[in-house]
Design an enzyme around this catalytic site. Structure first.
Site, PDB file in Angstrom:
ATOM      1  N   ASP A 172       5.776  -2.764   1.170  1.00  0.00           N
ATOM      2  CA  ASP A 172       6.916  -2.207   0.931  1.00  0.00           C
ATOM      3  C   ASP A 172       7.940  -2.048   1.938  1.00  0.00           C
ATOM      4  OD1 ASP A 172       8.318   0.372  -0.497  1.00  0.00           O
ATOM      5  OD2 ASP A 172       7.372   1.508   1.181  1.00  0.00           O
ATOM      6  N   ASP A 208      11.227   0.478   2.434  1.00  0.00           N
ATOM      7  CA  ASP A 208      11.586   1.785   2.998  1.00  0.00           C
ATOM      8  C   ASP A 208      10.452   2.646   3.695  1.00  0.00           C
ATOM      9  OD1 ASP A 208      14.487   1.630   2.646  1.00  0.00           O
ATOM     10  OD2 ASP A 208      14.015   1.421   0.442  1.00  0.00           O
TER      11      ASP A 208
END
Length: 228
Positions: free
Chosen positions: A21, A23
């Site tokens: 991922d 953020d």
């Protein structure tokens, strides 16, 4: 050394591919996210603190659907396009998560992919603002038909890397992302304080708690120091 000050025993995971991922996992963009979503929530008469509880990990239209369940989805998609434009233009306070530069350097030659709810433009802007290299394989909002917590993005990332889902390790910070990774049949390393409550396979404070090695057979070996 007392029990209260003893370090947690390291955990070792092996994998054929890593799915990352962005953020909250590689890039700390919380300042931007909170500015943009606080303003959006207030403009719709919503409690910003309640909105921020569900925004992380999802595509914007999916967050809007959770917060305004009676609203037509086409309005969510339209406002999400506006939100993405605002977020892409705002890089103030965007910095790497602790240990991210060293982690990305360590996995540069190993199979890995970015799997993010951001679109391609936002992903590029934030990775650049944090001075992190963009993975060659990336699954962005345009790549999938369903937002996390649906596992589609992680399954697509595994497929593009030619790895079985069971041989992948996901790195995630949000409840939606952790749910997606587990639903894909993968092990999940939870990063940072948001991850702790969502049942990742292992939870660490940040990427300084991760050591990466490559075995001779191509297996990726991760040694993790769990959060206490």
């Amino acid at each position: 050394m007392s029990a209260s000050t003893a370090s947690a025993a390291p955990v070792v995971l092996t994998a054929r591919a890593l799915l990352l991922d962005m953020d909250g996992t590689l890039v700390n963009s919380d300042a931007v996210v909170e500015r943009c979503w606080r303003a959006w929530a207030l403009s719709h008469g919503l409690d910003p603190q309640e909105a921020l509880k569900v925004v992380h990990g999802r595509q914007g239209y999916a967050t809007m659907a959770v917060l305004l369940p009676e609203r037509p989805m086409e309005l969510n998609h339209a406002e999400n396009a506006e939100m993405l434009a605002r977020e892409t233009a705002d890089t103030e306070g965007v910095v790497p998560v602790g240990g991210a530069p060293e982690f990305m350097a360590a996995i540069a030659r190993l199979p890995h992919a970015l799997v993010t709810s951001a679109d391609a433009a936002l992903a590029r802007v934030r990775m650049t603002a944090a001075a992190l290299p963009m993975p060659l394989v990336r699954i962005t909002a345009e790549s999938v038909g369903a937002s996390k917590p649906d596992p589609e993005g992680f399954l697509q990332g595994a497929a593009e890397l030619g790895a079985d889902p069971a041989d992948c390790v996901v790195f995630e910070d949000s409840g939606a992302g952790i749910e997606a990774g587990l639903a894909a049949g993968m092990r999940v390393v939870g990063i940072g304080p948001r991850a702790a409550a969502h049942g990742p396979t292992v939870h660490v404070d940040d990427l300084t708690s991760v050591r990466v090695e490559a075995d001779e057979d191509g297996t990726v070996r991760l040694t993790l120091t769990p959060s206490r």
